[in-house]
Design an enzyme around this catalytic site. Structure first.
Site, PDB file in Angstrom:
ATOM      1  N   ARG A  33       0.847  -1.209   0.000  1.00 55.78           N
ATOM      2  CA  ARG A  33       0.000   0.000   0.000  1.00 55.78           C
ATOM      3  C   ARG A  33       0.879   1.255   0.000  1.00 55.78           C
ATOM      4  O   ARG A  33       0.596   2.218  -0.709  1.00 55.78           O
ATOM      5  CB  ARG A  33      -0.903   0.030   1.238  1.00 55.78           C
ATOM      6  CG  ARG A  33      -1.777  -1.188   1.421  1.00 55.78           C
ATOM      7  CD  ARG A  33      -3.055  -1.160   0.594  1.00 55.78           C
ATOM      8  NE  ARG A  33      -3.883  -2.303   0.911  1.00 55.78           N
ATOM      9  CZ  ARG A  33      -3.867  -3.476   0.254  1.00 55.78           C
ATOM     10  NH1 ARG A  33      -3.095  -3.633  -0.809  1.00 55.78           N
ATOM     11  NH2 ARG A  33      -4.641  -4.483   0.625  1.00 55.78           N
ATOM     12  N   GLU A 177     -13.434 -15.256   8.674  1.00 57.13           N
ATOM     13  CA  GLU A 177     -13.355 -14.687   7.324  1.00 57.13           C
ATOM     14  C   GLU A 177     -12.931 -15.713   6.279  1.00 57.13           C
ATOM     15  O   GLU A 177     -11.738 -15.938   6.075  1.00 57.13           O
ATOM     16  CB  GLU A 177     -12.371 -13.505   7.308  1.00 57.13           C
ATOM     17  CG  GLU A 177     -12.251 -12.868   5.925  1.00 57.13           C
ATOM     18  CD  GLU A 177     -11.282 -11.689   5.851  1.00 57.13           C
ATOM     19  OE1 GLU A 177     -10.589 -11.407   6.843  1.00 57.13           O
ATOM     20  OE2 GLU A 177     -11.216 -11.071   4.792  1.00 57.13           O
ATOM     21  N   LYS A 219     -17.275 -12.718   8.193  1.00 56.89           N
ATOM     22  CA  LYS A 219     -16.752 -11.721   7.252  1.00 56.89           C
ATOM     23  C   LYS A 219     -16.578 -12.378   5.888  1.00 56.89           C
ATOM     24  O   LYS A 219     -15.529 -12.954   5.588  1.00 56.89           O
ATOM     25  CB  LYS A 219     -15.409 -11.171   7.775  1.00 56.89           C
ATOM     26  CG  LYS A 219     -14.742 -10.178   6.831  1.00 56.89           C
ATOM     27  CD  LYS A 219     -13.684  -9.355   7.531  1.00 56.89           C
ATOM     28  CE  LYS A 219     -12.909  -8.502   6.563  1.00 56.89           C
ATOM     29  NZ  LYS A 219     -12.087  -7.491   7.203  1.00 56.89           N
ATOM     30  N   GLY A 263     -11.037  -5.553  -2.937  1.00 55.78           N
ATOM     31  CA  GLY A 263     -10.478  -5.014  -4.176  1.00 55.78           C
ATOM     32  C   GLY A 263     -11.530  -4.367  -5.071  1.00 55.78           C
ATOM     33  O   GLY A 263     -11.228  -3.954  -6.189  1.00 55.78           O
TER      34      GLY A 263
HETATM   35  P1  13P Z   1     -10.399  -5.465   2.135  1.00 53.58           P
HETATM   36  O1  13P Z   1     -11.677  -4.749   2.516  1.00 53.58           O
HETATM   37  O2  13P Z   1      -9.369  -4.552   1.542  1.00 53.58           O
HETATM   38  O3  13P Z   1     -10.674  -6.694   1.321  1.00 53.58           O
HETATM   39  O4  13P Z   1      -9.724  -5.939   3.485  1.00 53.58           O
HETATM   40  C1  13P Z   1     -10.476  -6.520   4.442  1.00 53.58           C
HETATM   41  C2  13P Z   1      -9.665  -7.485   5.212  1.00 53.58           C
HETATM   42  O5  13P Z   1      -9.519  -7.344   6.408  1.00 53.58           O
HETATM   43  C3  13P Z   1      -9.081  -8.635   4.523  1.00 53.58           C
HETATM   44  O6  13P Z   1      -8.639  -9.564   5.463  1.00 53.58           O
END
Ligand code: 13P
Length: 335
Positions: A33, A177, A219, A263
């Site tokens: 980043r 997630e 998530k 993304g």
């Molecule tokens: P993004 O919203 O950029 O996909 O990141 C969320 C995240 O915590 C990925 O693990």
């Protein structure tokens, strides 16, 4: 384990109009980043950048919690105050990413397994003492001609449930997630199918491993066509597929679903979330549908900050504006 407390924390993270900022980029990811704005990824630059985000005035109206990286949960601001305390004072819950990343899954060509279970029980205890209230573990599922394999889905789901069970034992709310990546040229139907199979496996493992669902958050990715696909599904179709998939797979006892941005452009991440909430309201879905965005909240402030302390106020304004729009989308009132 105090299930009532876990459930209270999970609900607070998806309180009306609020969602989560994912600021837990690993050292490699934050370097990428910073490379994009030509800023060196030093400890002090990382701290200044994240301190800038966390000190944004009025941000707690939209942000319920922030996911931190191991380095950040230990850092102090230029005034000597811990970043955790800066958040807590505003009523924002500090969380922590506890996986150590997706590594090659042996026996596969290009699939991954997320690592970090060894020593996790002890690390969770330390994070709790440092003030964390919740945790995150990201599993990565990619779509290719032959992928995902059943093997990759099952091993990742198993590890997600191990992480979730250990987090709850330490009185930390796990954010589970399983990210089905947007990379590739697949259709929205393919993303639907893979997300569906993945989520079913994840809930099967969470159940097997005795995780209390009311003290968790999910998530997931949105159900979306691959980045390189010709599929021109519009936001309302994306929303329909996404909500249908979640209704099929996610038990009603889960208090909230917090999407990753994965993304998508800022506009896409906001507009899709808006449409998802419009449909969810009509269908009266059992869970809150909110956000846990990294890039979707940070791209604009990062490009404004550029590593220059003189840009702090403008970068904070950009962050505030992204958080406000995303909060409206999370409420189904952005458009
Ligand atoms: P993004 O919203 O950029 O996909 O990141 C969320 C995240 O915590 C990925 O693990």
């Amino acid at each position: 384990m105090d299930v009532n407390k876990l459930s209270e924390t999970a609900k607070a993270l998806v309180a009306p109009k609020k969602g989560i900022l994912a600021a837990d980029e690993s050292s490699n990811t934050i370097k990428k980043r910073f490379d994009s704005i030509n800023v060196e990824s030093t400890e002090s630059n990382r701290k200044s950048y994240r301190e800038m985000l966390f000190q944004t005035e009025g941000i707690s109206k939209f942000i319920s919690g922030v996911i931190l990286f191991d380095e950040t949960i230990r850092q102090k601001s230029s005034d000597g105050e811990s970043l955790v305390s800066i958040l807590s004072k505003q009523g924002i819950l500090p969380g922590i990413k506890v996986d150590s990343g997706a590594k090659p899954l042996s026996g596969t060509e290009n699939e991954t397994i997320t690592e970090g279970l060894d020593g996790l029980r002890e690390r969770l205890q330390e994070y709790y003492e440092l003030g964390a209230k919740f945790t995150k573990w990201r599993a990565v599922i990619n779509i290719g001609n032959e992928e995902p394999s059943d093997y990759a889905i099952k091993t990742n789901a198993h590890a997600l449930a191990r992480f979730a069970a250990l987090s709850q034992e330490a009185n930390l709310v796990p954010i589970v997630e399983p990210e089905v990546l947007m990379d590739g040229s697949h259709s929205i139907e393919k993303c639907y199918e893979v997300t569906n199979i993945t989520l079913r496996e994840v809930y099967y493992e969470l159940y097997n491993q005795k995780v209390e669902l009311e003290g968790t958050l999910l998530k997931p990715n949105m159900v979306i066509p691959g980045k390189d696909s010709n599929d021109s599904s519009n936001p309302s179709e994306i929303a329909k597929y996404t909500v249908k998939c979640l209704m099929d797979c996610v038990p009603a006892s889960v208090p909230g679903i917090v999407f990753l941005s994965g993304g998508q452009s800022d506009d896409e991440a906001t507009i899709n979330l808006h449409h998802i909430n419009v449909i969810a309201k009509k269908l009266q879905t059992p869970w809150e549908l909110s956000f846990s965005y990294g890039r979707g909240l940070q791209s604009a402030p990062l490009k404004t900050w550029l590593g220059n302390q003189d840009n702090i106020l403008l970068a904070q304004k950009a962050f505030h504006s992204r958080a406000k729009d995303t909060s409206a989308a999370r409420n189904g009132s952005f458009l």
